[in-house]
Design an enzyme around this catalytic site. Structure first.
Site, PDB file in Angstrom:
ATOM      1  N   ASP A  32       0.859  -1.177   0.000  1.00 15.04           N
ATOM      2  CA  ASP A  32       0.000   0.000   0.000  1.00 15.04           C
ATOM      3  C   ASP A  32       0.900   1.234   0.000  1.00 15.04           C
ATOM      4  O   ASP A  32       1.854   1.303   0.781  1.00 15.04           O
ATOM      5  CB  ASP A  32      -0.898  -0.026   1.254  1.00 15.04           C
ATOM      6  CG  ASP A  32      -2.039   0.973   1.186  1.00 15.04           C
ATOM      7  OD1 ASP A  32      -1.779   2.166   0.931  1.00 15.04           O
ATOM      8  OD2 ASP A  32      -3.197   0.573   1.393  1.00 15.04           O
ATOM      9  N   ASN A  88     -12.707  -3.238   3.678  1.00 19.92           N
ATOM     10  CA  ASN A  88     -13.800  -2.262   3.676  1.00 19.92           C
ATOM     11  C   ASN A  88     -14.754  -2.493   2.500  1.00 19.92           C
ATOM     12  O   ASN A  88     -14.313  -2.742   1.384  1.00 19.92           O
ATOM     13  CB  ASN A  88     -13.222  -0.847   3.591  1.00 19.92           C
ATOM     14  CG  ASN A  88     -12.295  -0.531   4.755  1.00 19.92           C
ATOM     15  OD1 ASN A  88     -12.546  -0.952   5.884  1.00 19.92           O
ATOM     16  ND2 ASN A  88     -11.225   0.204   4.492  1.00 19.92           N
ATOM     17  N   GLN A  95     -14.420   2.449   2.204  1.00 16.92           N
ATOM     18  CA  GLN A  95     -13.827   1.968   0.948  1.00 16.92           C
ATOM     19  C   GLN A  95     -13.621   3.137  -0.011  1.00 16.92           C
ATOM     20  O   GLN A  95     -14.564   3.890  -0.291  1.00 16.92           O
ATOM     21  CB  GLN A  95     -14.738   0.913   0.296  1.00 16.92           C
ATOM     22  CG  GLN A  95     -14.083   0.251  -0.917  1.00 16.92           C
ATOM     23  CD  GLN A  95     -14.915  -0.879  -1.504  1.00 16.92           C
ATOM     24  OE1 GLN A  95     -16.078  -1.079  -1.129  1.00 16.92           O
ATOM     25  NE2 GLN A  95     -14.334  -1.615  -2.424  1.00 16.92           N
ATOM     26  N   HIS A 101     -10.378  -5.489  -2.244  1.00 16.49           N
ATOM     27  CA  HIS A 101      -9.011  -5.677  -1.744  1.00 16.49           C
ATOM     28  C   HIS A 101      -9.056  -5.976  -0.264  1.00 16.49           C
ATOM     29  O   HIS A 101      -9.959  -5.535   0.441  1.00 16.49           O
ATOM     30  CB  HIS A 101      -8.145  -4.445  -2.022  1.00 16.49           C
ATOM     31  CG  HIS A 101      -8.744  -3.160  -1.555  1.00 16.49           C
ATOM     32  ND1 HIS A 101      -9.745  -2.518  -2.245  1.00 16.49           N
ATOM     33  CD2 HIS A 101      -8.510  -2.409  -0.451  1.00 16.49           C
ATOM     34  CE1 HIS A 101     -10.097  -1.426  -1.595  1.00 16.49           C
ATOM     35  NE2 HIS A 101      -9.354  -1.335  -0.490  1.00 16.49           N
ATOM     36  N   HIS A 103      -6.745  -5.615   3.176  1.00 17.72           N
ATOM     37  CA  HIS A 103      -5.552  -5.004   3.771  1.00 17.72           C
ATOM     38  C   HIS A 103      -4.884  -5.991   4.715  1.00 17.72           C
ATOM     39  O   HIS A 103      -5.551  -6.588   5.571  1.00 17.72           O
ATOM     40  CB  HIS A 103      -5.938  -3.780   4.623  1.00 17.72           C
ATOM     41  CG  HIS A 103      -6.551  -2.657   3.860  1.00 17.72           C
ATOM     42  ND1 HIS A 103      -5.843  -1.516   3.528  1.00 17.72           N
ATOM     43  CD2 HIS A 103      -7.801  -2.463   3.379  1.00 17.72           C
ATOM     44  CE1 HIS A 103      -6.636  -0.678   2.884  1.00 17.72           C
ATOM     45  NE2 HIS A 103      -7.839  -1.227   2.782  1.00 17.72           N
TER      46      HIS A 103
END
Ligand code: AMP
Ligand code: ZN
Length: 136
Positions: A32, A88, A95, A101, A103
């Site tokens: 990220d 999220n 989100q 995705h 995390h």
């Protein structure tokens, strides 16, 4: 399945650079670029699904298997002390990129309370009412 205006689809297509930790036919795992902690990573399915509601069940199962593999390796290499898995769904839930995705957030002793929520205090009646709403 690719969506032209989706930043993660563009990363997967190689149109935007990323720091890849893992890649196979179905998934890419990248760092990220706005990390909560050192090593914060994202699991991206290569096909575009907006969120967990849309993700096929089989892919969802594969995501959690991959998360397990990744956190084992990352814990070893980064020498972190734990992991938060965050996922999220929807703008209200935080989100910001509408390509599913997950995390993977390494946690280190004394890295601060990055994912804190205030615990509510519902009564027994309220909890029972919520339970009924969901199961009935
Ligand atoms: P979410 O808020 O759950 O939708 O998370 C989106 C995440 O994507 C954020 O943590 C961003 O820092 C991250 N992000 C956005 N653009 C990029 C990018 N080009 N490469 C890597 N991560 C990104
Ligand atoms: Zn996409």
């Amino acid at each position: 399945m690719k969506q032209d205006n989706c930043i993660f689809c563009r990363i997967i297509a190689g149109e935007i650079p990323s720091y890849t930790l893992y890649e196979d036919e179905k998934f890419k795992v990248i760092l990220d670029v706005g990390p909560a902690t050192r090593g914060h990573a994202l699991i991206l399915p290569k096909d575009h699904y907006a969120n967990l509601y849309e993700l096929p069940e089989e892919t969802a199962a594969e995501v959690i298997k991959l998360a397990k593999k990744m956190i084992a390796r990352m814990t070893d290499k980064l020498e972190c002390d734990g992991f938060n898995i965050v996922q999220n769904n929807g703008e209200t839930a935080g989100q910001t990129v509408n390509h599913f995705h997950m995390h993977l957030i390494p946690r280190y002793k004394n890295d601060g309370e990055i994912l804190k929520y205030i615990a509510g205090k519902p009564g027994q009646e309220e909890l029972e009412q919520i339970r009924k709403t969901i199961v009935e």
